[in-house]
Design a protein around this motif. Sequence first.
Motif, PDB file in Angstrom:
ATOM      1  N   ASP A 191      48.045  39.472  33.180  1.00  0.00           N
ATOM      2  CA  ASP A 191      48.341  38.088  33.307  1.00  0.00           C
ATOM      3  C   ASP A 191      46.993  37.502  32.607  1.00  0.00           C
ATOM      4  O   ASP A 191      46.070  37.706  33.567  1.00  0.00           O
ATOM      5  CB  ASP A 191      48.660  38.129  34.636  1.00  0.00           C
ATOM      6  N   THR A 192      47.134  36.483  32.050  1.00  0.00           N
ATOM      7  CA  THR A 192      45.914  36.142  31.324  1.00  0.00           C
ATOM      8  C   THR A 192      46.517  35.343  29.950  1.00  0.00           C
ATOM      9  O   THR A 192      46.923  35.190  29.705  1.00  0.00           O
ATOM     10  CB  THR A 192      44.689  37.283  30.444  1.00  0.00           C
ATOM     11  N   ASP A 193      45.564  34.386  30.154  1.00  0.00           N
ATOM     12  CA  ASP A 193      45.310  32.820  28.837  1.00  0.00           C
ATOM     13  C   ASP A 193      45.673  33.262  27.798  1.00  0.00           C
ATOM     14  O   ASP A 193      45.512  32.137  26.751  1.00  0.00           O
ATOM     15  CB  ASP A 193      45.017  31.248  29.906  1.00  0.00           C
ATOM     16  N   ALA A 243      41.328  39.173  33.710  1.00  0.00           N
ATOM     17  CA  ALA A 243      43.508  39.283  33.396  1.00  0.00           C
ATOM     18  C   ALA A 243      43.538  39.904  35.042  1.00  0.00           C
ATOM     19  O   ALA A 243      42.866  40.479  35.563  1.00  0.00           O
ATOM     20  CB  ALA A 243      44.071  39.813  32.899  1.00  0.00           C
ATOM     21  N   ARG A 244      45.243  39.340  35.972  1.00  0.00           N
ATOM     22  CA  ARG A 244      45.319  40.168  36.397  1.00  0.00           C
ATOM     23  C   ARG A 244      46.080  41.303  36.069  1.00  0.00           C
ATOM     24  O   ARG A 244      46.939  40.802  35.430  1.00  0.00           O
ATOM     25  CB  ARG A 244      45.680  38.959  37.231  1.00  0.00           C
ATOM     26  N   VAL A 245      46.176  42.093  37.051  1.00  0.00           N
ATOM     27  CA  VAL A 245      47.075  43.578  36.572  1.00  0.00           C
ATOM     28  C   VAL A 245      48.235  43.486  37.319  1.00  0.00           C
ATOM     29  O   VAL A 245      47.937  43.175  38.227  1.00  0.00           O
ATOM     30  CB  VAL A 245      46.022  45.004  36.340  1.00  0.00           C
ATOM     31  N   ARG A 246      49.610  44.208  36.832  1.00  0.00           N
ATOM     32  CA  ARG A 246      50.741  44.653  37.447  1.00  0.00           C
ATOM     33  C   ARG A 246      51.191  45.549  37.142  1.00  0.00           C
ATOM     34  O   ARG A 246      51.001  45.177  35.942  1.00  0.00           O
ATOM     35  CB  ARG A 246      51.460  42.800  37.998  1.00  0.00           C
ATOM     36  N   MET A 297      42.126  42.992  39.923  1.00  0.00           N
ATOM     37  CA  MET A 297      41.729  42.406  38.498  1.00  0.00           C
ATOM     38  C   MET A 297      41.506  43.208  37.468  1.00  0.00           C
ATOM     39  O   MET A 297      41.390  44.280  37.210  1.00  0.00           O
ATOM     40  CB  MET A 297      40.048  41.015  39.499  1.00  0.00           C
ATOM     41  N   ALA A 298      40.697  43.035  36.228  1.00  0.00           N
ATOM     42  CA  ALA A 298      40.208  43.327  35.471  1.00  0.00           C
ATOM     43  C   ALA A 298      39.743  42.628  34.560  1.00  0.00           C
ATOM     44  O   ALA A 298      40.137  40.779  34.296  1.00  0.00           O
ATOM     45  CB  ALA A 298      42.062  44.345  34.745  1.00  0.00           C
ATOM     46  N   GLU A 299      39.117  43.306  33.700  1.00  0.00           N
ATOM     47  CA  GLU A 299      38.257  42.787  32.691  1.00  0.00           C
ATOM     48  C   GLU A 299      38.770  44.130  31.342  1.00  0.00           C
ATOM     49  O   GLU A 299      38.472  44.421  31.165  1.00  0.00           O
ATOM     50  CB  GLU A 299      36.670  43.297  33.077  1.00  0.00           C
ATOM     51  N   VAL A 300      39.155  42.502  30.461  1.00  0.00           N
ATOM     52  CA  VAL A 300      39.652  43.906  28.953  1.00  0.00           C
ATOM     53  C   VAL A 300      38.616  43.300  27.670  1.00  0.00           C
ATOM     54  O   VAL A 300      38.137  42.548  27.424  1.00  0.00           O
ATOM     55  CB  VAL A 300      40.934  43.505  28.089  1.00  0.00           C
TER      56      VAL A 300
END
Length: 211
Positions: free
Chosen positions: A28-30, A15-18, A1-4
């Motif tokens: 991945d984020t809305d 967001a979810r990182v890939r 997981m990530a916080e931007v």
Amino acid sequence: MAEVVAADSGARTNARVRDLSEQGCYADTDSPLPLGTDTEVRITKRAKSLQARARVVYNQPGKGMGLMFTALEPEHRQTLDAWIAESRETSWLAANRRRSQRVLMKIPVRISFHAGAVSLSEEETHTLAVSAHGALISISAPLYRGQRLTLSNVQTKGALECVVAHIDHFPGEQIKVGVEFLLPNPTFWHVAFPPKDWTPRHPDAKSRLIP
């Protein structure tokens, strides 16, 4: 997981990182941030985390954004390198469990070890299995995951860069190293690989082993 976090406004996006790489990742984020936004990103995986400055270089409204790293402290670079090596090994092992992706073959090769642009040493050895993405090689030199090498096909004189993805080392046995090409190269070995829908039940299924 990530916080931007956007550098200018302080807007925060989870967001979810890939697709994590040395250059950046996809988040991945809305609620992706606008193209060109400078950010601070914190990525957490299990008990470890890394922080980096990044810029939004790709934007998909409602889906996500591509982040390119612009600054990374040395300690966080080490964490990133370890995560990439772990991911590369997982992918390599998964690909080599699929028999359709590899051919058992003994091909003479030369491995060149480098430090930057300087060649340190070479070793003549052979493959145990080959694929369009790399090979399993028997080797005596001590290596580490993520190490970059030059691999030469002795028979064809072709050469390319590769990276150590997996290491098998058991007491009393020679080291077996899985190397991955930096770019897939299905013609490097001059081998016709089985089709992707190949299975052991296929009437033409067979493994090749050349002494």
